[in-house]
Write a protein that holds these residues in place. Structure first.
Motif, PDB file in Angstrom:
ATOM      1  N   HIS A   9      54.005  -7.008  26.681  1.00  5.85           N
ATOM      2  CA  HIS A   9      54.759  -5.783  27.423  1.00  5.85           C
ATOM      3  C   HIS A   9      53.334  -5.157  28.466  1.00  5.85           C
ATOM      4  O   HIS A   9      52.267  -4.987  27.766  1.00  5.85           O
ATOM      5  N   GLY A  10      53.914  -3.986  29.800  1.00  7.57           N
ATOM      6  CA  GLY A  10      53.338  -3.364  29.783  1.00  7.57           C
ATOM      7  C   GLY A  10      53.216  -2.580  30.159  1.00  7.57           C
ATOM      8  O   GLY A  10      54.569  -1.733  30.667  1.00  7.57           O
ATOM      9  N   LEU A  11      53.382  -1.226  28.602  1.00  4.17           N
ATOM     10  CA  LEU A  11      53.385   0.261  28.785  1.00  4.17           C
ATOM     11  C   LEU A  11      54.949   0.276  28.685  1.00  4.17           C
ATOM     12  O   LEU A  11      55.384   1.189  28.892  1.00  4.17           O
ATOM     13  N   ASP A  14      58.771  -5.030  29.252  1.00  3.13           N
ATOM     14  CA  ASP A  14      58.657  -5.790  28.657  1.00  3.13           C
ATOM     15  C   ASP A  14      59.238  -6.923  29.469  1.00  3.13           C
ATOM     16  O   ASP A  14      60.255  -6.919  30.889  1.00  3.13           O
ATOM     17  N   TYR A  15      58.065  -8.194  29.309  1.00  2.35           N
ATOM     18  CA  TYR A  15      58.729  -9.129  30.177  1.00  2.35           C
ATOM     19  C   TYR A  15      58.478 -10.680  29.629  1.00  2.35           C
ATOM     20  O   TYR A  15      57.721 -10.182  28.741  1.00  2.35           O
ATOM     21  N   VAL A 269      53.545  -9.045  22.105  1.00  2.00           N
ATOM     22  CA  VAL A 269      54.584  -8.712  20.860  1.00  2.00           C
ATOM     23  C   VAL A 269      54.780  -9.991  20.194  1.00  2.00           C
ATOM     24  O   VAL A 269      54.484 -10.069  18.573  1.00  2.00           O
ATOM     25  N   GLY A 270      54.851 -11.641  20.762  1.00  2.00           N
ATOM     26  CA  GLY A 270      55.136 -13.042  20.413  1.00  2.00           C
ATOM     27  C   GLY A 270      55.181 -13.562  21.284  1.00  2.00           C
ATOM     28  O   GLY A 270      55.915 -13.703  21.856  1.00  2.00           O
TER      29      GLY A 270
END
Ligand SMILES: N[C@H](CCC[C@H](N)C(=O)O)C(=O)O
Length: 286
Positions: A9-11, A14-15, A269-270
């Motif tokens: 994620h960026g701030l 999430d992608y 994240v994972g």
């Protein structure tokens, strides 16, 4: 068939990174929408497909959660740069990523690659670049009506299309109320990302975003570039500023030639190995 995605994620935007060199599954609008679904799928604000490596160029495709393809994503390119480092594709501190919306130059600011500066290219306020219907003009504080309410709208492209509306107070509710109308308004043939912006002082602005093809998100990299460029063009800020969004704060700089520099963190994240039944569901969409 096996499939694996990496979530970043960026701030809080999430992608899922989907690497075609590790997955046989072909992506399409339908299975991307299912992947991004927060109830029936993994859940995300989009999918980053890549790297596509050809004639020593690194390119990526940005998918929105509605299955549409975006030209560029500011959080997306920074997340993708972190993935490229994690997956061993790049060892250099500086390199380029090619997107449909143009080339982005990446500079890692720390060893882990969790803090990155992206040179997002130059913005254009010209209607034919955004695009916006009507005579060719720069769209600066032009009155547009969304949901029967007139707003002063500044539109620009930074590879993908944005509108920015200056307001005294901003909120999630307000940006969603406007965005539901503006995203697909008739004057935007390729739809639009909508930012509402509050200028706190000459070096601090606050934004809320309603993204094209995604709706409300906690942060938008290209969106905060658009807001910063609009604030600076309107004479409300210095060229360097902090942009506060619900998901966090980014450092923005508008260079002399109009290039926008975006600096901020990304988080890993994972890794998710998708279940075989779910993969069959993804494959079932032709
Ligand atoms: N939804 C956007 C792409 C992602 C923008 C945002 N997540 C960013 O970080 O720039 C569009 O259709 O242009």
């Amino acid at each position: 068939m096996k499939a694996v995605v990496e979530k970043y994620h960026g701030l809080g935007n999430d992608y899922l990174v989907f690497d075609p060199n590790k997955n046989k599954l072909e992506l399409n609008p339908h299975n991307v929408a299912l992947l991004c679904n927060r109830n029936f799928g993994v859940g995300a604000d989009g999918v980053l497909e890549g790297p596509v490596l050809e004639n020593d160029r690194i390119s990526m495709v940005v998918w929105n959660p509605d299955g549409s393809i975006a030209e560029k994503s500011g959080n997306g390119v920074r997340i993708f740069a972190k993935y490229l480092k994690d997956a061993g594709y790049v060892q250099k501190k500086d390199f380029h990523i090619h997107t449909a919306g143009g080339q982005v130059s990446i500079h890692y600011l720390n060893e882990e690659g969790t803090r990155l500066k992206a040179s997002m290219g130059k913005v254009s306020f010209w209607s034919d670049d955004v695009p916006v219907e009507g005579p060719r003009r720069e769209i600066i504080n032009e009155t547009m009506v969304f949901g029967r309410i007139p707003y002063p709208v500044t539109c620009l492209s930074i590879g993908n299309p944005h509108c920015v509306i200056l307001m005294d107070e901003i909120s999630k509710d307000l940006v969603c109320r406007i965005g539901r109308y503006s995203e697909s308004a008739r004057q935007f043939p390729e739809k639009i990302n909508t930012q509402i912006m509050k200028v706190l002082d000459r070096t601090h602005i606050q934004t809320e975003v309603y993204e094209r093809g995604a709706g409300y998100t906690l942060a938008s990299g290209s969106g905060c570039c658009a807001a910063a460029a609009a604030a600076y063009r309107l004479g409300l800020t210095d060229p360097k500023m902090l942009v506060q969004m619900p998901g966090g704060t980014m450092e923005l700089e508008i260079e002399e030639d109009g290039t926008v520099l975006l600096t901020g963190d990304v988080g890993f994240v994972g890794t998710m190995k998708l279940g075989s039944t779910f993969v069959e569901q993804l494959r079932s969409f032709t």
